[in-house]
Write a protein that holds these residues in place. Sequence first.
Motif, PDB file in Angstrom:
ATOM      1  N   UNK A 410     -30.750 -35.076 -55.783  1.00 34.20           N
ATOM      2  CA  UNK A 410     -29.523 -34.399 -55.399  1.00 34.20           C
ATOM      3  C   UNK A 410     -28.950 -34.833 -54.062  1.00 34.20           C
ATOM      4  N   UNK A 411     -29.765 -34.846 -52.993  1.00 37.18           N
ATOM      5  CA  UNK A 411     -29.261 -35.171 -51.668  1.00 37.18           C
ATOM      6  C   UNK A 411     -28.700 -36.590 -51.604  1.00 37.18           C
ATOM      7  N   UNK A 427     -20.895 -30.238 -51.376  1.00 35.32           N
ATOM      8  CA  UNK A 427     -22.086 -29.463 -51.021  1.00 35.32           C
ATOM      9  C   UNK A 427     -23.202 -29.796 -52.001  1.00 35.32           C
ATOM     10  N   UNK A 428     -24.351 -30.127 -51.446  1.00 32.68           N
ATOM     11  CA  UNK A 428     -25.557 -30.385 -52.237  1.00 32.68           C
ATOM     12  C   UNK A 428     -26.513 -29.226 -52.046  1.00 32.68           C
ATOM     13  N   UNK A 453     -22.577 -31.763 -46.698  1.00 36.33           N
ATOM     14  CA  UNK A 453     -23.251 -30.512 -46.366  1.00 36.33           C
ATOM     15  C   UNK A 453     -24.396 -30.316 -47.351  1.00 36.33           C
ATOM     16  N   UNK A 454     -25.608 -30.260 -46.833  1.00 41.31           N
ATOM     17  CA  UNK A 454     -26.804 -30.093 -47.664  1.00 41.31           C
ATOM     18  C   UNK A 454     -27.412 -28.722 -47.403  1.00 41.31           C
ATOM     19  N   UNK A 455     -27.521 -27.932 -48.446  1.00 41.27           N
ATOM     20  CA  UNK A 455     -28.119 -26.608 -48.335  1.00 41.27           C
ATOM     21  C   UNK A 455     -29.534 -26.693 -48.908  1.00 41.27           C
ATOM     22  N   UNK A 518     -17.580 -32.932 -38.479  1.00 37.70           N
ATOM     23  CA  UNK A 518     -17.509 -34.321 -38.909  1.00 37.70           C
ATOM     24  C   UNK A 518     -18.891 -34.933 -39.069  1.00 37.70           C
ATOM     25  N   UNK A 519     -19.909 -34.170 -38.768  1.00 39.44           N
ATOM     26  CA  UNK A 519     -21.284 -34.648 -38.904  1.00 39.44           C
ATOM     27  C   UNK A 519     -21.858 -34.243 -40.254  1.00 39.44           C
ATOM     28  N   UNK A 520     -22.829 -35.011 -40.764  1.00 39.07           N
ATOM     29  CA  UNK A 520     -23.620 -34.494 -41.890  1.00 39.07           C
ATOM     30  C   UNK A 520     -24.366 -33.251 -41.427  1.00 39.07           C
ATOM     31  N   UNK A 521     -24.537 -32.304 -42.332  1.00 32.96           N
ATOM     32  CA  UNK A 521     -25.120 -31.013 -41.967  1.00 32.96           C
ATOM     33  C   UNK A 521     -26.247 -30.651 -42.908  1.00 32.96           C
TER      34      UNK A 521
END
Length: 537
Positions: A410-411, A427-428, A453-455, A518-521
Amino acid sequence: MNARMQSLSGGEAAVMALKAHGVDTLFCLPGIQNDWLFNALYDLGGIRVIHTRHEQGAGYMALGYALAGGVGVFNVVPGPGVLNAGAALATAHARGAKVFCLAGQLPARFIDKDLGILHQTNRQLDTLRSLSKWAERANSPEDVPQLVSRAFLQMHTGKPQPVALEIPMDVLQARARMAPPTAASPPPPPPAPDAAALDEAARALGRAENPMLFVGSGAQDCGGEVRQLAEALQAPVMGFRTGLGIIDGRHHLALHHNPAREYWRKTDVALAVGSNMRAAVMEWVKERRPKIIRIDIDPHSHDRFLTPDIAITARAEDALPALRAALARHNRKRPSRRREMQELKKWWARESAVLAPQRAFLKVIREELGEDGIFVDEVTQVGFASRLLYTAYRPRTYISTGYQGTLGYGFPTALGVKVACPKRAVVSVSGDGGFLFAMPELATAVQQRIALVSVVFNNNQYGNVRQMQMHDYGGRVIASDLHNPDFVRLAKSFGALGLRARGAGGLRRALRRALASELPSVIEVPVGDMPSIDRFR
């Protein structure tokens, strides 16, 4: 013609051929067998090179790029590089994704000789063929442009699936005089839908009292036609993992898996469009066997699970308008099923109330993503629940591994989706176990400024495995508890935004901050044991 001839290396020919076919992004991990390809990428320019921290990342990012609607191209070294990317190719094969694996290879004289040469794996081409629709090897620089063209022709002809091309190290380095590479000729026209079969299908649907539509990957590009057909028939539409969003999930005729299962009990005609309708023909049909109609570009798919009563071999984009035209001769004006579908959805809300924790998180993600945001699932409890609960609004906004069930996909796949759609919210969702499969690609995300955005839902376990061990196997808990890092500090150590959220309200606040960055999270959501979806399968 001779005036146009150029002296090109195999690597230069490959880069020019990719550019001629519109490729502007390459996911890759360099290595010695591919040096002359990277020299050409440097010298010729025009292709964004996104280098990853693991070959699986390159393959999955290409997969995400393809599932978002493009052609995903990746390059890896032979042997361990190809094998590391193999799970991504297998997933692309399962999803019918246009992924192009440009694989390195040993110098031609060493291939399959079992001499212990660096990165040697015997019969690599056979391995690639087992994971792709088409795979070949270039034996000379002159071969390269025509084989790249053949690869694209294969991807765009019939059922989309991944392709692969091996280019040996010495072929990349060697030079030959050749015309500048050009794009492949347009693919041959797809088979026209059989008029008699269309009329028979229209007659059956027109006479049906309770028809139902099933949609999958093959219907991604004809959501409007699906909706119009469904409305003419007042037929509910079920998309499971690969069909969510083909018809707007807010439409009264859009059904998730379980309410569709209930409706099946009275369905008299089922139409599958670009879908194997696997659950229905493997399980539901044991209880009820309605008339089944299938539309699919792949003639071999018709008999894969259950021979349909009517088989139409054609692209959905071609068959559905013709079917609607034929249906006008056989259909009747039908009363709206809005109230019936609303009651069915209310029933499902009550039945699935036990999934309240997952539903609350998914509701927040859905609302914060907006109209055209993209959701990427995972093999995790929130991901599993999303197949049954998430409301996708548009095609290609719900990205799934399909039947392959590839843990950890997924990521990195979502990174590829974000590269393809940089202006859209992506969003992942992952579990703590799956996220760590490709966690080093945080470095890639930061370096390449991929604002995904990774949760990460963290319960310190392979949650579904542990639940099965507890409930199905008498408490035999083994190899399912996990030791994890501090995900917030981990993200910050890479230069990403790291956040921790507790509960659905905390997730909403964190998502708003992450989506504005603007950053990966990475948003870590600590959770306990969540209810299993197993009872609903």
